[in-house]
Design a protein around this motif. Sequence first.
Motif, PDB file in Angstrom:
ATOM      1  N   GLY A   1       0.843  -1.192   0.000  1.00 46.57           N
ATOM      2  CA  GLY A   1       0.000   0.000   0.000  1.00 46.57           C
ATOM      3  C   GLY A   1       0.869   1.229   0.000  1.00 46.57           C
ATOM      4  N   PRO A   2       0.290   2.390  -0.373  1.00 49.14           N
ATOM      5  CA  PRO A   2       1.089   3.616  -0.487  1.00 49.14           C
ATOM      6  C   PRO A   2       1.613   4.092   0.860  1.00 49.14           C
ATOM      7  N   SER A   3       2.635   4.923   0.817  1.00 50.40           N
ATOM      8  CA  SER A   3       3.221   5.494   2.024  1.00 50.40           C
ATOM      9  C   SER A   3       2.137   6.253   2.808  1.00 50.40           C
ATOM     10  N   GLY A   4       2.129   6.068   4.105  1.00 51.54           N
ATOM     11  CA  GLY A   4       1.170   6.788   4.946  1.00 51.54           C
ATOM     12  C   GLY A   4      -0.186   6.120   5.068  1.00 51.54           C
TER      13      GLY A   4
ATOM     14  N   THR B   1       5.737  -4.554   2.506  1.00 59.93           N
ATOM     15  CA  THR B   1       6.694  -4.345   1.419  1.00 59.93           C
ATOM     16  C   THR B   1       6.130  -3.409   0.360  1.00 59.93           C
ATOM     17  N   HIS B   2       7.030  -2.758  -0.369  1.00 65.93           N
ATOM     18  CA  HIS B   2       6.615  -1.963  -1.530  1.00 65.93           C
ATOM     19  C   HIS B   2       6.812  -2.755  -2.814  1.00 65.93           C
ATOM     20  N   ASP B   3       7.354  -3.959  -2.671  1.00 60.58           N
ATOM     21  CA  ASP B   3       7.773  -4.731  -3.832  1.00 60.58           C
ATOM     22  C   ASP B   3       6.721  -5.809  -4.125  1.00 60.58           C
ATOM     23  N   LEU B   4       5.942  -5.566  -5.193  1.00 59.65           N
ATOM     24  CA  LEU B   4       4.863  -6.514  -5.508  1.00 59.65           C
ATOM     25  C   LEU B   4       5.389  -7.895  -5.863  1.00 59.65           C
TER      26      LEU B   4
ATOM     27  N   LYS C   1      -5.198   4.140   0.697  1.00 56.27           N
ATOM     28  CA  LYS C   1      -4.564   5.384   1.127  1.00 56.27           C
ATOM     29  C   LYS C   1      -5.265   6.038   2.321  1.00 56.27           C
ATOM     30  N   SER C   2      -6.440   6.623   2.110  1.00 54.40           N
ATOM     31  CA  SER C   2      -6.913   7.475   3.192  1.00 54.40           C
ATOM     32  C   SER C   2      -7.406   6.730   4.430  1.00 54.40           C
TER      33      SER C   2
END
Length: 235
Positions: free
Chosen positions: A42-45, A201-204, A219-220
């Motif tokens: 998922g995205p940062s934050g 992870t950010h790595d799919l 995200k939100s």
Amino acid sequence: PPFVDFRDVWLAYNEELLRANHFAVEGIDLQVKRGEFIAIVGPSGCGKSTFMKLTTGLRMPSMGRILIDGQPVTGPLKISGMAFQASSLLPWRTTVENVLLPLEIVEPYRSSFKQKKKEYEERARRLLQKVGLAGYEDKFPWQLSGGMQQRASICRALIHEPKMLLLDEPFGALDAFTREELWCILRDLHAEQGFNVILVTHDLRESVFLADSVYVMSKSPGRFVAKREIEFPRP
Ligand code: ADP
Ligand code: ADP
């Protein structure tokens, strides 16, 4: 029963944020089977680190309920082991001394650490051999490459035989070759020992290579918006 069980879990980081209805995660629902390896992308934050803090009991939910292995989480969990992007090995300790650290801190090992030190050290050395660090047991962190340091920190996370391993971007700083080598080591350890793994992870590619299921956090609101079960054979 599930090993990890989140029911409608919300967290505001402090009173002020709570009054403003500003939540870092809004209504997480998640059930993870015993022994399952899940990845969270998922995205940062979006709330991945917050989810990890809740899972280990470093943060208590503002609302909702978390059960780990059938027990309500009331404080920092000792049945889990953790490793992060930076290996955070203690620079004044050798590899084997770093790996032994949890046994000096966590019961039931702590009270018998002095008497059983030799036996524990043997266990640490066996684990280090298993991840390919034979010959580096008595070196200091600065004498190890980044990939070797990460292997050592995974050993440290597993030395007290936790039921759950939490990994927050553990391979992010490594080159592609070293990363894939570590994927295989982690997959073997998981297959052999059967602990639960939660990997952020950010790595799919990484998530698909390693996990039984991949969860996407949005995200939100910090909710899981999709789940994909990975079928065998793996890509
Ligand atoms: P991720 O790990 O996915 O990047 P985080 O869990 O760190 O996301 O953050 C989720 C949200 O909570 C973000 O809006 C972030 O700014 C906020 N947050 C994280 N830690 C704190 C904190 N200690 N105090 C206040 N807000 C925080
Ligand atoms: P990550 O690299 O996992 O995305 P962050 O950069 O979001 O982590 O957070 C780094 C540290 O700063 C964490 O310990 C987190 O709790 C804290 N933090 C993040 N966002 C905030 C915030 N809005 N207010 C206070 N602390 C925060």
